[in-house]
Design a protein around this motif. Structure first.
Motif, PDB file in Angstrom:
ATOM      1  N   HIS A 104      -4.338  15.699  -7.744  1.00  0.00           N
ATOM      2  CA  HIS A 104      -4.187  14.280  -7.452  1.00  0.00           C
ATOM      3  C   HIS A 104      -3.650  13.570  -8.693  1.00  0.00           C
ATOM      4  O   HIS A 104      -4.020  13.903  -9.827  1.00  0.00           O
ATOM      5  N   ILE A 105      -2.809  12.590  -8.477  1.00  0.00           N
ATOM      6  CA  ILE A 105      -2.196  11.873  -9.595  1.00  0.00           C
ATOM      7  C   ILE A 105      -3.060  10.666  -9.964  1.00  0.00           C
ATOM      8  O   ILE A 105      -3.600   9.992  -9.072  1.00  0.00           O
ATOM      9  N   PRO A 106      -3.263  10.367 -11.238  1.00  0.00           N
ATOM     10  CA  PRO A 106      -4.031   9.170 -11.613  1.00  0.00           C
ATOM     11  C   PRO A 106      -3.201   7.896 -11.430  1.00  0.00           C
ATOM     12  O   PRO A 106      -2.020   7.847 -11.774  1.00  0.00           O
ATOM     13  N   PHE A 107      -3.845   6.864 -10.885  1.00  0.00           N
ATOM     14  CA  PHE A 107      -3.265   5.526 -10.798  1.00  0.00           C
ATOM     15  C   PHE A 107      -3.950   4.680 -11.873  1.00  0.00           C
ATOM     16  O   PHE A 107      -5.173   4.489 -11.820  1.00  0.00           O
ATOM     17  N   VAL A 108      -3.175   4.187 -12.834  1.00  0.00           N
ATOM     18  CA  VAL A 108      -3.747   3.504 -13.990  1.00  0.00           C
ATOM     19  C   VAL A 108      -3.328   2.024 -13.979  1.00  0.00           C
ATOM     20  O   VAL A 108      -2.161   1.696 -14.229  1.00  0.00           O
ATOM     21  N   PRO A 109      -4.263   1.105 -13.675  1.00  0.00           N
ATOM     22  CA  PRO A 109      -3.923  -0.324 -13.689  1.00  0.00           C
ATOM     23  C   PRO A 109      -3.747  -0.839 -15.116  1.00  0.00           C
ATOM     24  O   PRO A 109      -4.449  -0.414 -16.046  1.00  0.00           O
ATOM     25  N   GLU A 125       0.807  -1.220   0.000  1.00  0.00           N
ATOM     26  CA  GLU A 125       0.000   0.000   0.000  1.00  0.00           C
ATOM     27  C   GLU A 125       0.838   1.267   0.000  1.00  0.00           C
ATOM     28  O   GLU A 125       0.350   2.338  -0.342  1.00  0.00           O
ATOM     29  N   GLY A 126       2.103   1.154   0.382  1.00  0.00           N
ATOM     30  CA  GLY A 126       2.934   2.335   0.575  1.00  0.00           C
ATOM     31  C   GLY A 126       3.073   3.217  -0.651  1.00  0.00           C
ATOM     32  O   GLY A 126       3.194   4.447  -0.533  1.00  0.00           O
ATOM     33  N   PHE A 127       3.023   2.609  -1.842  1.00  0.00           N
ATOM     34  CA  PHE A 127       3.209   3.398  -3.058  1.00  0.00           C
ATOM     35  C   PHE A 127       2.128   4.454  -3.227  1.00  0.00           C
ATOM     36  O   PHE A 127       2.333   5.470  -3.905  1.00  0.00           O
ATOM     37  N   LEU A 128       0.956   4.244  -2.614  1.00  0.00           N
ATOM     38  CA  LEU A 128      -0.140   5.208  -2.744  1.00  0.00           C
ATOM     39  C   LEU A 128       0.195   6.551  -2.099  1.00  0.00           C
ATOM     40  O   LEU A 128      -0.456   7.558  -2.387  1.00  0.00           O
ATOM     41  N   SER A 129       1.221   6.570  -1.250  1.00  0.00           N
ATOM     42  CA  SER A 129       1.647   7.838  -0.640  1.00  0.00           C
ATOM     43  C   SER A 129       2.185   8.817  -1.675  1.00  0.00           C
ATOM     44  O   SER A 129       2.318  10.013  -1.386  1.00  0.00           O
ATOM     45  N   ILE A 130       2.494   8.324  -2.864  1.00  0.00           N
ATOM     46  CA  ILE A 130       2.920   9.219  -3.939  1.00  0.00           C
ATOM     47  C   ILE A 130       1.894  10.340  -4.131  1.00  0.00           C
ATOM     48  O   ILE A 130       2.249  11.488  -4.384  1.00  0.00           O
ATOM     49  N   ASP A 131       0.616   9.984  -4.021  1.00  0.00           N
ATOM     50  CA  ASP A 131      -0.427  10.992  -4.234  1.00  0.00           C
ATOM     51  C   ASP A 131      -0.314  12.115  -3.218  1.00  0.00           C
ATOM     52  O   ASP A 131      -0.529  13.281  -3.559  1.00  0.00           O
ATOM     53  N   ARG A 132       0.013  11.767  -1.969  1.00  0.00           N
ATOM     54  CA  ARG A 132       0.146  12.795  -0.931  1.00  0.00           C
ATOM     55  C   ARG A 132       1.272  13.760  -1.264  1.00  0.00           C
ATOM     56  O   ARG A 132       1.124  14.974  -1.157  1.00  0.00           O
ATOM     57  N   LEU A 184      -7.663   5.628 -11.572  1.00  0.00           N
ATOM     58  CA  LEU A 184      -8.228   5.756 -10.232  1.00  0.00           C
ATOM     59  C   LEU A 184      -7.596   6.971  -9.554  1.00  0.00           C
ATOM     60  O   LEU A 184      -6.401   7.228  -9.742  1.00  0.00           O
ATOM     61  N   PHE A 185      -8.396   7.674  -8.758  1.00  0.00           N
ATOM     62  CA  PHE A 185      -7.907   8.891  -8.102  1.00  0.00           C
ATOM     63  C   PHE A 185      -8.305   8.900  -6.632  1.00  0.00           C
ATOM     64  O   PHE A 185      -9.356   8.368  -6.264  1.00  0.00           O
ATOM     65  N   PHE A 186      -7.475   9.544  -5.826  1.00  0.00           N
ATOM     66  CA  PHE A 186      -7.923   9.988  -4.509  1.00  0.00           C
ATOM     67  C   PHE A 186      -8.766  11.239  -4.727  1.00  0.00           C
ATOM     68  O   PHE A 186      -8.643  11.926  -5.746  1.00  0.00           O
ATOM     69  N   SER A 187      -9.614  11.544  -3.757  1.00  0.00           N
ATOM     70  CA  SER A 187     -10.416  12.757  -3.861  1.00  0.00           C
ATOM     71  C   SER A 187     -10.355  13.527  -2.552  1.00  0.00           C
ATOM     72  O   SER A 187     -10.090  12.958  -1.486  1.00  0.00           O
ATOM     73  N   ASP A 188     -10.603  14.823  -2.633  1.00  0.00           N
ATOM     74  CA  ASP A 188     -10.599  15.671  -1.442  1.00  0.00           C
ATOM     75  C   ASP A 188     -11.871  15.449  -0.629  1.00  0.00           C
ATOM     76  O   ASP A 188     -12.912  15.052  -1.152  1.00  0.00           O
ATOM     77  N   GLY A 189     -11.762  15.722   0.664  1.00  0.00           N
ATOM     78  CA  GLY A 189     -12.948  15.715   1.506  1.00  0.00           C
ATOM     79  C   GLY A 189     -13.410  14.356   1.969  1.00  0.00           C
ATOM     80  O   GLY A 189     -14.496  14.234   2.553  1.00  0.00           O
ATOM     81  N   ARG A 190     -12.630  13.296   1.699  1.00  0.00           N
ATOM     82  CA  ARG A 190     -13.003  11.958   2.156  1.00  0.00           C
ATOM     83  C   ARG A 190     -11.881  11.385   2.997  1.00  0.00           C
ATOM     84  O   ARG A 190     -10.711  11.743   2.829  1.00  0.00           O
ATOM     85  N   ASP A 191     -12.233  10.463   3.889  1.00  0.00           N
ATOM     86  CA  ASP A 191     -11.252   9.849   4.763  1.00  0.00           C
ATOM     87  C   ASP A 191     -10.190   9.112   3.952  1.00  0.00           C
ATOM     88  O   ASP A 191     -10.518   8.271   3.108  1.00  0.00           O
ATOM     89  N   ARG A 192      -8.939   9.455   4.195  1.00  0.00           N
ATOM     90  CA  ARG A 192      -7.829   8.902   3.404  1.00  0.00           C
ATOM     91  C   ARG A 192      -7.694   7.386   3.621  1.00  0.00           C
ATOM     92  O   ARG A 192      -7.448   6.640   2.674  1.00  0.00           O
ATOM     93  N   LYS A 193      -7.850   6.946   4.849  1.00  0.00           N
ATOM     94  CA  LYS A 193      -7.694   5.521   5.140  1.00  0.00           C
ATOM     95  C   LYS A 193      -8.757   4.700   4.411  1.00  0.00           C
ATOM     96  O   LYS A 193      -8.472   3.633   3.854  1.00  0.00           O
ATOM     97  N   ALA A 194      -9.993   5.195   4.409  1.00  0.00           N
ATOM     98  CA  ALA A 194     -11.077   4.494   3.728  1.00  0.00           C
ATOM     99  C   ALA A 194     -10.837   4.470   2.219  1.00  0.00           C
ATOM    100  O   ALA A 194     -11.062   3.440   1.557  1.00  0.00           O
ATOM    101  N   GLN A 195     -10.364   5.579   1.661  1.00  0.00           N
ATOM    102  CA  GLN A 195     -10.070   5.625   0.228  1.00  0.00           C
ATOM    103  C   GLN A 195      -8.949   4.665  -0.141  1.00  0.00           C
ATOM    104  O   GLN A 195      -8.992   4.019  -1.191  1.00  0.00           O
ATOM    105  N   THR A 196      -7.941   4.576   0.730  1.00  0.00           N
ATOM    106  CA  THR A 196      -6.834   3.655   0.468  1.00  0.00           C
ATOM    107  C   THR A 196      -7.330   2.221   0.391  1.00  0.00           C
ATOM    108  O   THR A 196      -6.961   1.471  -0.526  1.00  0.00           O
TER     109      THR A 196
END
Length: 223
Positions: free
Chosen positions: A174-179, A158-165, A195-207
């Motif tokens: 936010h950076i796109p994650f493309v499978p 999961e650590g690679f998702l920190s790139i977005d932060r 796939l994207f992270f979005s503002d205003g939502r819990d980061r842990k749940a989005q992860t």
């Protein structure tokens, strides 16, 4: 392709002539910059993406592979020794010449060193962020069982998702994650929807949601 060196370009040109061609499904989904994600599928995921992706990518790779001495020890002790179970003499004999070529190719491909399990991992994220800000894309293989070719994808890092932060902090975007899904039978590389992270939502749940979706799409479902 400013970060690809002559050795990488030469090797790719030769292998493209010798290997079956893979075509892209949904090439319109390719974005720059983006973080492309694929399974290792042993070594096939790495090789096939670097051969046939039409966009240049900075591949994440263990930092040991960029240094000839460290690469030699890793190949001897881990790859050929522990994984393949070769006797010491055989692992040593092959690891030395292989490390010379692999470390040179690693550098020529513009790989970004990954310092797994070390505080130096911050260097990986900083270099990745700078690359993305320049408009370069990343290629990451997040599956923990890199030798698996099963249809179902098990655990992902999961650590690679920190790139977005890091990227969001630097750019406000936010950076796109493309499978990417490789179908070796059909000889295709399927580009899934970003796939994207979005503002205003819990980061842990989005992860957790992103990891579940990635497991499905990296296994060829819902792409």
């Amino acid at each position: 392709m400013p970060f690809y060196g002559k050795l990488f370009l030469f090797c790719r040109a030769v292998l493209r002539r010798l290997s079956p061609r893979y075509t892209l499904v949904h090439p319109e989904r390719l974005l720059e910059p983006a973080v492309y994600l694929c399974r290792h599928a042993d070594i096939h995921g790495i090789v096939l993406n670097l051969l046939w992706l039409p966009v240049p990518v900075r591949t994440w790779g263990l930092h040991q592979f960029g240094d000839r001495g460290a690469c030699y020890r890793h190949l001897r002790d881990i790859t050929f020794g522990a994984r393949y179970g070769w006797p010491r003499w055989k692992a040593t004999a092959l690891a030395w010449p292989a490390s010379i070529g692999l470390s040179a190719l690693y550098r020529s491909a513009g790989c970004i060193p990954v310092y797994r399990g070390s505080s130096q991992i911050i260097r990986t994220f900083r270099e990745s962020t700078e690359a993305l800000k320049r408009g370069e894309s990343l290629l990451i293989f997040p599956d923990k069982d890199y030798a698996s070719t099963d249809s179902e994808v098990s655990e992902l890092y999961e650590g690679f998702l920190s790139i977005d932060r890091f990227y969001h902090r630097a750019t406000g975007r936010h950076i796109p994650f493309v499978p990417l899904y490789i179908d070796r039978q059909a000889r295709t590389i399927r580009v899934c929807e970003p796939l994207f992270f979005s503002d205003g939502r819990d980061r842990k749940a989005q992860t957790a949601e992103l990891i579940r979706t990635l497991q499905e799409r990296l296994g060829g479902h819902g792409c």
